[in-house]
Motif scaffolding. Structure first.
Motif, PDB file in Angstrom:
ATOM      1  N   ASN A   7      22.431 -88.867  15.421  1.00  0.00           N
ATOM      2  CA  ASN A   7      21.335 -88.223  14.704  1.00  0.00           C
ATOM      3  C   ASN A   7      20.049 -88.550  15.446  1.00  0.00           C
ATOM      4  OD1 ASN A   7      19.184 -87.612  12.927  1.00  0.00           O
ATOM      5  ND2 ASN A   7      20.473 -87.920  11.125  1.00  0.00           N
ATOM      6  N   GLU A   9      17.068 -87.721  15.020  1.00  0.00           N
ATOM      7  CA  GLU A   9      15.893 -88.025  14.194  1.00  0.00           C
ATOM      8  C   GLU A   9      15.878 -89.494  13.783  1.00  0.00           C
ATOM      9  OE1 GLU A   9      15.691 -85.405  10.885  1.00  0.00           O
ATOM     10  OE2 GLU A   9      15.408 -83.596  12.113  1.00  0.00           O
ATOM     11  N   LEU A  10      17.064 -90.113  13.683  1.00  0.00           N
ATOM     12  CA  LEU A  10      17.147 -91.513  13.282  1.00  0.00           C
ATOM     13  C   LEU A  10      17.248 -92.465  14.468  1.00  0.00           C
ATOM     14  CD1 LEU A  10      19.641 -91.289  10.247  1.00  0.00           C
ATOM     15  CD2 LEU A  10      17.150 -91.478  10.173  1.00  0.00           C
ATOM     16  N   CYS A  11      17.771 -92.010  15.591  1.00  0.00           N
ATOM     17  CA  CYS A  11      17.996 -92.880  16.742  1.00  0.00           C
ATOM     18  C   CYS A  11      16.669 -93.385  17.317  1.00  0.00           C
ATOM     19  CB  CYS A  11      18.773 -92.124  17.820  1.00  0.00           C
ATOM     20  SG  CYS A  11      19.124 -93.124  19.295  1.00  0.00           S
ATOM     21  N   ILE A  12      16.564 -94.704  17.502  1.00  0.00           N
ATOM     22  CA  ILE A  12      15.346 -95.301  18.062  1.00  0.00           C
ATOM     23  C   ILE A  12      15.567 -95.736  19.510  1.00  0.00           C
ATOM     24  CG2 ILE A  12      14.451 -96.042  15.821  1.00  0.00           C
ATOM     25  CD1 ILE A  12      15.578 -98.846  16.386  1.00  0.00           C
ATOM     26  N   CYS A  50      24.501 -99.994  14.619  1.00  0.00           N
ATOM     27  CA  CYS A  50      23.279 -99.185  14.672  1.00  0.00           C
ATOM     28  C   CYS A  50      22.340 -99.533  13.516  1.00  0.00           C
ATOM     29  CB  CYS A  50      23.629 -97.698  14.629  1.00  0.00           C
ATOM     30  SG  CYS A  50      22.170 -96.631  14.678  1.00  0.00           S
ATOM     31  N   THR A  52      19.686 -98.093  12.353  1.00  0.00           N
ATOM     32  CA  THR A  52      19.103 -96.989  11.581  1.00  0.00           C
ATOM     33  C   THR A  52      20.158 -96.038  11.021  1.00  0.00           C
ATOM     34  OG1 THR A  52      18.843 -95.638  13.588  1.00  0.00           O
ATOM     35  CG2 THR A  52      16.987 -97.063  12.954  1.00  0.00           C
ATOM     36  N   ALA A  54      22.250 -94.088  12.802  1.00  0.00           N
ATOM     37  CA  ALA A  54      22.136 -92.824  13.533  1.00  0.00           C
ATOM     38  C   ALA A  54      23.460 -92.344  14.114  1.00  0.00           C
ATOM     39  CB  ALA A  54      21.112 -92.980  14.668  1.00  0.00           C
ATOM     40  N   GLU A  63      26.545 -93.388   5.931  1.00  0.00           N
ATOM     41  CA  GLU A  63      26.298 -93.406   4.489  1.00  0.00           C
ATOM     42  C   GLU A  63      27.586 -93.583   3.678  1.00  0.00           C
ATOM     43  OE1 GLU A  63      25.676 -89.063   5.934  1.00  0.00           O
ATOM     44  OE2 GLU A  63      25.245 -91.112   6.626  1.00  0.00           O
TER      45      GLU A  63
END
Length: 274
Positions: A7, A9-12, A50, A52, A54, A63
């Motif tokens: 994802n 949008e979540l991956c840092i 991980c 976040t 992701a 989730e």
């Protein structure tokens, strides 16, 4: 297909998934990607490390997994669980609910195995009537085999004789302890660490059972009966021919309640230097 998904949008882009990947098949190409699916151990470390949430793999999404923060037993609670474990030799006749058995097995299935081979084979007899019929057949056939003579060390042979005598004369079930359920674990002889894998699985099974107030008993007598006296039981139980037998374990609602831990003193340790 590993179905490895990120994802964005979540991956840092922290790189923890790549750092923790044992076979080293994850690399950062702006975002993480797997370079060689054939070398994946299927360990799911990338999913679990991980920060976040992701990464998804094998269709498993973060989730759907249990967060570890705030959900782990503290050290004193875990120590009490381990030290409070007892070998239960008296069981109530009523069976466990199927969903409790399945939960117990599903959690124990997370026990580690060598190179994540997941080769442990679980043979479950959960129907109390089946267990009784199997038990009666074992006692009858074991008694007949003892009359002809069995190839066993004297201590074990005497244990077999005592068990048959107790059942015949006093209706005391030394082998199955009137437990409503049992499992037998086995593993292919080709499995790299089969002996350790089977013992670890049963240890996890037993501790999870302890947390669920389910009694257990490592059943070495049944294991020896199947291995050395009645080997055809292995086929009757559906255990694959090329499998090595690990151990048997009884389980069910305990008919005895223990009030405190035992005290075995401090661990015997020999410290060495190199």
């Amino acid at each position: 297909m590993l179905n490895f998904m990120v994802n964005e949008e979540l991956c840092i882009k922290c790189g923890l998934c790549a750092q923790d990947c044992f076979p080293g098949i994850i690399e950062l190409d702006e975002y993480p990607k797997i370079t060689d699916e054939q070398r994946c151990f299927k360990c799911q470390h990338c999913l679990t490390v991980c920060p976040t949430g992701a990464i998804s793999i094998f269709g498993i999404k973060p989730e759907s997994c249990t967060p570890l923060k705030g959900n782990l037993a503290d050290e004193d609670a875990l120590a009490a669980l381990i030290k409070g474990r007892r070998s239960v030799r008296a069981y109530k006749p009523e069976p466990l609910e199927p969903e409790r058995i399945q939960k117990l097995l599903n959690v124990a299935w997370h026990a580690p195995t060598g190179i994540n081979s997941r080769c442990v084979h679980i043979t479950l007899m959960d129907d109390p009537d089946s267990v009784k019929r199997f038990r009666d057949a074992v006692y009858t056939r074991l008694e007949g085999a003892l009359e002809k003579g069995v190839s066993e060390i004297p201590y074990v042979a005497n244990l077999f004789k005592m068990a048959c005598q107790q059942m015949k004369e006093n209706n005391v079930d030394v082998i199955f302890r009137d437990a409503p359920h049992f499992i037998v674990v086995s593993a292919p002889q080709s499995a790299p660490s089969r002996a350790a894998d089977m013992a670890i699985f049963l240890s996890y099974f037993e501790l999870m059972a302890q947390s669920m107030k389910i009694g257990t008993l490592w059943n070495g007598i049944l294991k020896r009966v199947i291995e050395s006296v009645l080997p055809d039981l292995k086929e009757g139980l559906g255990i694959p021919e090329d499998h090595e037998l690990g151990y048997a374990m009884l389980f069910g609602n305990p008919a005895v309640k223990y009030q405190r831990t035992a005290d075995r003193g401090e661990a015997r340790v020999k410290k060495v230097e190199w």
